[in-house]
Each structure stands twice: as C-alpha cells, then as structure tokens.
Scaffold this active site. Structure first.
Site, short mmCIF file in Angstrom:
data_model
loop_
_atom_site.label_atom_id
_atom_site.label_comp_id
_atom_site.label_asym_id
_atom_site.label_seq_id
_atom_site.Cartn_x
_atom_site.Cartn_y
_atom_site.Cartn_z
N ASP A 438 9.81 56.00 10.81
CA ASP A 438 8.70 55.68 9.94
C ASP A 438 7.52 56.61 10.21
OD1 ASP A 438 7.29 53.77 8.09
OD2 ASP A 438 6.06 53.47 9.87
N GLU A 491 11.09 59.69 7.32
CA GLU A 491 10.18 59.42 6.22
C GLU A 491 9.01 60.39 6.38
OE1 GLU A 491 7.22 56.02 4.37
OE2 GLU A 491 7.42 56.35 6.51
#
Length: 760
Positions: A438, A491
C-alpha cells in the site's frame, strides 16, 4: 505459571534451616536493593536468581527474588523437593527477598515456595535460566538481514533445562529498564524484569509454565524515568480495544493440505498467466446476525466466500489488511500489530485454514501489506523505548501529513529486519501467495504531499527517499528468492520508472504495478454522458501509450467506491438500462485490455451504495434481474479470459496487441486485437454510445470465420440482443491495417469478442 503447591514434602521445618546472613549484604547496598525491588535495575540477571558470592571470606550461594505481596518464601531443591533455605524481605526494599543457602556453594535447579495472604504457590524462578537468544539471529537482526525475527522476538514457546515456557524478547535499545507484565504477574512490572543485551539492544526473559492466550505487554522505562506500557511489536495475537494487550500465542501448528498448489505455484510465470483478482474486505463482504452487524468467522468464510470466488471464476482473492488494527474505519491500513492476524474473524489457525481452503480449489491468496506508515497509538510503535526507534526522528521524514501517522526509519537496520521479517512471516506462516504494498508512492518521495520547506532532500539534493528505495529493492529480491511463485505488487500512483523492472536493471523489483492512470482515465470516461464521450476518446486509448513500460494490473479497487465517489454503477449517467449496459461494456473492455484485472467486491453485481466497512454488501440486489445478469457477465468474462491465452499470455509484450481502430472518436468505438504466443487472435470491439451501428466494418488478421464468443448486449446479460448470428465471415478487403475485414452489427453500449475458428 504460578501453581498451587502439593502436600508438604518430607523436609525439615523452615526454622531448622541454617539462618541466612544479612539480606542487604546479600544484595550489595540499599540503592541496588531498591532498584531491584522497583523493577528499574538494568542488569537484573546479575542479581536476581541464584548466584555465588563471598561473604566473610567464605563462598556461598545467595537467592534473590522480587515477590510483590508475598509473606514468606522458601527455596526448594527441584530434584529432591527439600527445603534448603528461607528468604527474608530486604529492609527498605520490599518486595525484594533474599537469603543464603548455608553450606551449598554450587548452583542447582530450584523452585520457590511462596506464601501469600490467600494462597501458597510453587514458582519456577525465571532468573535461574540462561539467555536463549542466538547470536547469529541477533547479528542478522542488527544488520538488517534477518528474515525470521518473529521466531525469537515477541513471545515464543521454548524448552530450557526440561522446562517448557515462553521466551519474551523485545528490541528497546534506549530503555533504562524493561519488564513483561501480564495476567501471570498481576500486571506488576516489578515481577519479571528482563535481561538486557547491550550489543543488540534486545531485552529477554524466559518464563516457564505459561499457557496460550495470556495477555501481556511490556513496561518500558525511558531514560527520563517515565514508564509506559507497550504492546509487543512482534505479538502474534492481540486483544481488541480499549486494552490492546498482546497475547501469548497458542502452541499449535497447522497441518497444511496445499502441497500441490504450493509446488505448482512455483512453476508459474505469472506475467504470462491469467490473473483475475477479487478484492475483499472480510469485515463487510457479508455479515450475519439478526441486525446484520456480526462478522463471519473464518469457518463461515470457508463455507461461503471460497465457493463464491470459485463460481465467479476469479483466479485470486486479495484481502485488505489483516494485521491487527484498532480502528475499524482505517480498514486495516493503520496497523499496530504487524505480526498479529486481527481478532475479528478468528484465530491464526483459522486464517490458515481459509488460505488452505482457497489453495485446495486452485485460488491464490494475496494480502494487502502496509510498510509505508503506522499510527501514533500510545500502545504501538511510536517512541517505543522513549525515543524515535521505529520512526524517523526528523518529522520532515518521520511524520505523514495526510494520515497523521508516522513513517518508518527505512535507513535503520533493525527496522529493515522488522519489515523484511514481517513480509516473510505472512508468506511463510500463512502461505500467502503475494503481497500488495500500500501507498508505495509515499515511500519513494521525500516531498510526498508536502509543501516547500516541509521536507528535507537526500544527500544528493534530490526528492527520492533513497533508504526506502533500497529497502524495497532488497525486500523484493529476497522474497522472490525465498518464496518461488509469489507476486509482489505495488500500489504506485506516479510515473516512477521501473517499478516492476528487475533490481539488476535499476528497477524496484516488483512483479506488478497497479495501473492507476488507466483507472482514473477510464472511470472519468464512463462517468460522462455518451454525447460527450467523443470529446474524451483519449481517456480510453492513452493507457496503450505506456502499457508496456510496466507489468500492470488494471485495478478497480475499494478506493474508487468510497468518500463520495459513488459506486461504479452510480458513476454512470442515464437510466438503469444504460448504467448496466455501460458497465458491462466497460468490463468487457477491461478484461480484453493488456494487463491483469482486479475488481473490488460488490462491483461484480452492481452494488448501488458506496462501500461502507460497517455493513454487508447489498446481496439482496441479486433478487433483481439486472444485477443477476451483470454478475453472470463477470462470471463469463472470467471463464472466457482463463480459456484464451491471447488475453493474458503477452500482457507485457507490445507485439501481443494491435489497434484496429483507436481514432473513431465520433462514434465512441474502439476495436483491437490480442494475440497469444502462436499468433491466435482475439478481436474486441467496444461501442460506448447507445446507438446501434449496423454494417460497421472491422479489420481482421486472418481469413475465415470468426465466432462471436461474448456479447455484453446479449439478453442473457440484460442487453437488447443485437448480435451477429453467432459469428462473422471475412471478406478479402483490407481494412484498418489488416488484409481482411468483415461487416458487423455493433450493439449499443456493448463490447463484443470475436475469435477465429479453424474450419473442417
């Protein structure tokens, strides 16, 4: 663990034991005694327990113990059960007890029989055990190369000198004193002060006789004298808020039944394999109870989620973070227990059972992982030993302005080992098939979301976070080497070059990168009224300009259906027929576009409401035909996708794609070919207007008959049933750069797939 004593052994009464010498003399001086008694002595193992000393020119043994609340204490020989000495309170240093052992001068195994106001207990003294830390383990930890730190840091079951217990170990190099506090010592920091290893900064103590599930924390005294209670950074189980204690893990192992999957996984080159991912938030996929507020547990998820993912045809499931987090509204992206699977759905063993169940039906399991930041909760990592230990001390590098969180000090070796080991922990202990990292962009840039003057450049004056880059490169290199067949996914929302390029070639070493640009552009496009789409045609074609610069995953994630962005179906203008038709056409375009796919739960059947983490998906919508038909379309897309190598075999190869028409903005039509390794083609044609286009000519790469494989306008999916009678036949008329072509009936707001068929 404390145990009530059995019947009195055949020994002399305490009064007959040779009296001990002055207790203060046994402890050096009163200052030492008081420090031991208060749990603030930094070298307790040189004092507590059994030690040789010389008193009045004679060698003797002394036993010292801190026993809060005790009235009387006796030393028993573990071998014979005989009482060999009594301990007395040290004056002005309660609850410290001490006493000598008469004629005995050689240390031996012993126990303490302790009388309290309401009970008499037999204690196995932790201070009679040696250090159980391995120098090689701690050396690798301090060098930033430790991949198995959870095996000796945290709470680990061990056996020492025939006794089974738990080794507690914590890294707190700047603490003045550290104790384990918990259910087993009435949360009294004086009882189990820890041994300090100055070279590594690790404190440890072996406590025999504990049971799984007991709650504990670390009481840490900073150099300013202030005490704080911290959860264990390496805890493998944690108590929910508001107490947030760590828990001793249960001494158990899972008997995996996924050997076939794990072996097969290691043989797959995922870049040339089908990957269709179903992203799931386990807390809201489906709920239970009369008010629908209770979580499904892992056993129920095995019974419901596993067969659903199989039926839908996805190849992988991706869980949003499962590391322990205190605030539900963070969705797991602000974890405080990186090694602790959240309590919300069951035990660690039950989570392993869920992963095992997916593997046994051929579904891979990916996990969202958060190495970019951590919250400031007082029981967490923030100023863990009274100093900025895990976070960077400079707030320009150690504080995240967007989320009011702290950023890891990526340049610190021990922090590198903490994160590296955590990644290995999920891959090794839970057989996770890959990690999606993330917020990678926030790691890469020192000026991420910062104004001028709010960030400090690197040593070369640049904005790149060189420590984070080095960490990511080392992490990916080690993990791909140690765990064959995994996928590391970033990401990353910027144009950083080489995210999925090999480290040797200057890249970050990820296997895949989320294509955030494709997602933003195409969602913008379908959110426009069809009459305006012709002016924004580039939003659907621009992704092919950079499609082969990375190994991409086309992601329609949870982030696109929250915070006022609306659900996918509600982003689209028009009446319900147009909404569903457009979404089907969009999914058809997505599945045929170069790259792998990720779809957030609920989007497969047209969830109406924005995603809300506190509520179940609106499964009741499936009683209505349009939602059933959209779900059927996604299922058939996945089926077709998995069966056709042209849709995935050459995702990273520009020669595996050819535009037929990317310039028909006036009609909002897109047409292209995908090719497999043998040159077999899949032709996709998309019409993003509600106008039926009859006699629309498309180029085709090979002469012959092309079957109409899928048509999102079929009545099976809720469409108007405009089609091509099952297929089309080429004419020898060059068109769109191809030698052959055919006239097709192009349905409204639809995507159609054609495939060449060899004739008998």
């Amino acid at each position: 663990m404390q145990q009530q004593s059995s019947a009195q052994s055949e020994t002399r009464p305490i009064a007959d034991i040779e009296p001990e010498t002055d207790t203060v003399a046994c402890c050096g001086d009163i200052a030492v005694c008081q420090a031991l008694a208060e749990g603030r002595h930094g070298d307790v193992f040189n004092w507590l327990g059994m030690h040789q000393l010389t008193l009045d020119g004679k060698k003797s043994l002394v036993v010292r113990a801190v026993l809060p609340g005790a009235l009387e204490a006796t030393v028993l020989d573990s071998k014979t059960g005989k009482k060999v000495a009594s301990l007395s309170p040290v004056a002005d240093a309660e609850p410290l007890f001490a006493g000598t052992l008469g004629r005995r001068t050689k240390p031996f195994a012993y126990q303490l029989q302790v009388r309290y106001p309401d009970a008499e207990l037999l204690l196995d003294d932790p201070y009679r055990y040696p250090s159980l830390l391995d120098e090689k383990d701690t050396y690798l930890f301090c060098e930033g190369r430790q991949q198995q730190a959870w095996r000796f840091l945290g709470a680990n079951w061990q056996e020492c000198n025939g006794s089974k217990g738990v080794l507690f170990a914590v890294w707190a190099p700047n603490a003045q004193a550290v104790s384990v506090i918990g259910d087993f010592n009435c949360w009294d920091h004086r009882r189990h002060s820890m041994r300090f290893h100055q070279g590594s900064g690790i404190w440890e103590i072996f406590i025999p006789g504990l049971v799984g599930g007991e709650h504990y924390k670390y009481a840490i005294q900073a150099h300013n004298g202030y005490w704080q209670q911290k959860a264990d950074p390496f805890a493998r189980s944690m108590e929910p808020s508001p107490h947030n204690a760590s828990r001793v893990p249960f001494d158990e192992c899972w008997d995996w039944c996924d050997a076939s999957w794990m072996t097969g996984r290691s043989q797959i080159a995922w870049h040339k394999a089908p990957i269709s991912i179903y992203e799931v938030h386990l807390g809201s996929w489906r709920r239970k109870g009369h008010d629908g507020r209770d979580y499904l547990d892992y056993e129920e998820l095995i019974a419901q989620l596993v067969p659903y993912v199989v039926a839908m045809g996805f190849t992988h499931v991706e869980f949003m973070p499962l590391s322990e987090y205190p605030f539900d509204g963070s969705w797991g992206y602000q974890p405080v227990g990186m090694y602790a699977p959240t309590y919300r759905f069951g035990s660690a063993a039950a989570l392993k059972a869920l992963v095992d169940a997916f593997h046994q039906v051929g579904i891979g399991v990916l996990l969202d992982w958060v190495p970019a930041h951590f919250p400031k909760d007082p029981h967490g990592l923030a100023r863990f030993d009274g100093t900025c230990l895990y976070e960077h001390e400079d707030p320009r590098r150690g504080s995240h302005p967007d989320w009011d969180t702290l950023i890891y000090n990526y340049g610190r070796k021990e922090v590198q080992s903490f994160l590296l080991s955590n990644a290995c922990y999920w891959l090794q202990e839970f057989h996770i098939d890959g990690l999606r990292l993330d917020a990678v962009s926030s790691m890469l840039y020192l000026d991420y979301s910062r104004k001028p003057g709010e960030w400090a450049p690197n040593q070369y004056g640049g904005r790149e976070n060189l420590d984070a880059i080095a960490l990511l490169q080392d992490l990916n290199t080690r993990l791909y080497t140690s765990y064959p067949g995994i996928m590391m996914i970033a990401e990353e929302s910027t144009a950083w070059g080489g995210v999925s390029r090999d480290v040797g070639g200057g890249g970050l070493g990820f296997g895949f990168k989320w294509n955030m640009g494709w997602m933003h552009d195409t969602l913008s496009y379908i959110s426009r009224d069809p009459i305006h789409r012709s002016y924004h045609h580039h939003e659907m074609t621009f992704s092919l300009v950079y499609a082969y610069t990375e190994q991409f995953i086309l992601s329609l994630s949870h982030d696109e259906v929250v915070h006022g962005k609306r659900s996918l179906i509600e982003k689209i203008p028009g009446d319900d027929w147009q909404k569903f038709a457009t979404l089907r056409a969009y999914y058809g375009f997505m599945w045929a576009h170069p790259g792998k796919q990720l779809l957030f739960m609920g989007n497969e059947f047209g969830q109406r409401h924005e995603w809300q983490h506190d509520y179940s998906l609106d499964w009741h919508l499936l009683q209505f035909e349009p939602h059933q038909q959209l779900q059927r379309w996604v299922t058939d897309l996945n089926r077709c996708y998995r069966q056709l190598p042209a849709l995935w075999q050459r995702d990273g190869d520009g020669a595996g794609f050819a535009w037929l028409d990317c310039t028909d903005a006036a009609d909002s039509v897109l047409a292209f070919c995908r090719f497999d390794d043998h040159g077999n083609a899949l032709v996709a044609v998309c019409n993003f207007t509600p106008t039926v286009r009859l006699g629309y000519r498309i180029g085709l790469p090979k002469a012959g008959h092309y079957a109409e494989l899928l048509n999102s306008d079929s009545h099976f999916y809720g469409g108007s049933d405009v089609g091509n009678g099952g297929g089309i036949t080429t004419e020898h008329q060059p068109w769109q750069g191809m030698q052959y072509s055919a006239l097709i009936s192009l349905p409204p707001l639809a995507t159609v797939y054609f495939q060449w068929q060899e004739q008998d």
